[in-house]
Design a protein around this motif. Structure first.
Motif: not given
Length: 272
Positions: A206-207, A209-211, A235-236, A238-242
């Motif tokens: 998941e991480a 793919n978001a990156l 769009d992305q 909220a994802q921690a690494q993004v």
């Protein structure tokens, strides 16, 4: 002391833990502090206000804490700090800070500075950073956790390298590198994400793919960079690494952000 070779030169005032070892012909200055388990190899030189934490190894002919290569420096009391278990290999150099920075050159824990690498004044390396042979860091370079810099690479003064990035060997790095990024070349450009490193360090699907989606949106899409950044945040974000990448881009920079090696049209970006 039994752990200090009789040919070593130890200045009065140096503070050396009982379990530290100092090899033949090494030189330790008066303001040097060596914590427990530090190992200093033959002919190494330590000077200035220098603190080596527990388990640091300085191998033969390395030098730590000598004055910065800065013509403005006039002997001010700047310093070097090296974190636990970091290894500085043969002929590497780590210079103390300057008055134009925070006055300290700092290496974190569990770093590896390979042979003939140079860490310039006021550089800050976080934990688990690896500099391969002959890497050159100009002054004021900041490198995040778990970054690998390939052999023979030169990094310009004041460049920032985000954590988990990888720099290909023989590169010339003049711009800031995003967290999780991969770059190479002279002059270096982004070539993607450090996917191998991310998988090895346990980042999930998941991480990753978001990156990937964020990278495509930021560096491979059309429109202004500001517009692309806003769309990725929407769009992305909220994802921690993004969110970490977006925060890194938004921080003050003296060198500007490294971009991808080429721009592509939307159809190619979608297929990437």
């Amino acid at each position: 002391m039994g752990n200090i070779h009789p040919t070593a030169i130890i200045a009065e005032g140096a503070r050396i833990a009982a379990s530290a070892t100092i090899g033949p012909y090494a030189t330790v200055g008066a303001q040097v502090v060596l914590d427990e388990g530090v190992q200093i190899g033959a002919h190494a030189v330590l000077d200035g206000i220098t603190h080596l934490a527990e388990g640091v190894q300085i191998l033969p002919f390395a030098s730590v804490g000598l004055p910065p290569q800065d013509l403005k420096y006039k002997g001010e009391p700047t310093r070097v700090e090296i974190g636990p278990r970091t290894v500085v290999r043969e002929h590497a150099t780590v210079h103390r800070g300057s008055i134009t920075g925070e006055g300290v050159t700092r290496l974190g824990a569990d770093c590896l500075i390979m042979c003939v690498a140079h860490v310039g004044h006021d550089c800050v390396l976080a934990d688990r950073v690896i500099l391969a042979n002959n890497v050159m860091l100009g002054g004021h370079v900041h490198i995040g956790d778990t970054v690998f810099v390939g052999g023979g690479t030169a990094i310009h003064q004041s460049v920032r390298i985000g954590r988990h990035a990888v720099i290909g060997g023989m590169s010339g790095v003049e711009r800031d590198v995003i967290p999780f990024g991969s770059c190479m070349g002279n002059r270096a450009r982004l070539i993607g994400l450090n996917l191998i490193g991310l998988k090895r360090r346990g980042f999930g699907r998941e991480a990753i793919n978001a990156l990937r989606a964020a990278y495509r949106g930021l560096f491979l899409g059309r429109g202004t960079f500001e517009a692309r950044m806003a769309l990725v945040a929407q769009d992305q974000g909220a994802q921690a690494q993004v969110a970490e990448i977006l925060s890194f881009i938004g921080e003050p920079s003296r060198r500007g952000l490294m971009r991808a090696g080429r721009q592509v049209d939307e159809s190619e970006a979608e297929a990437a």
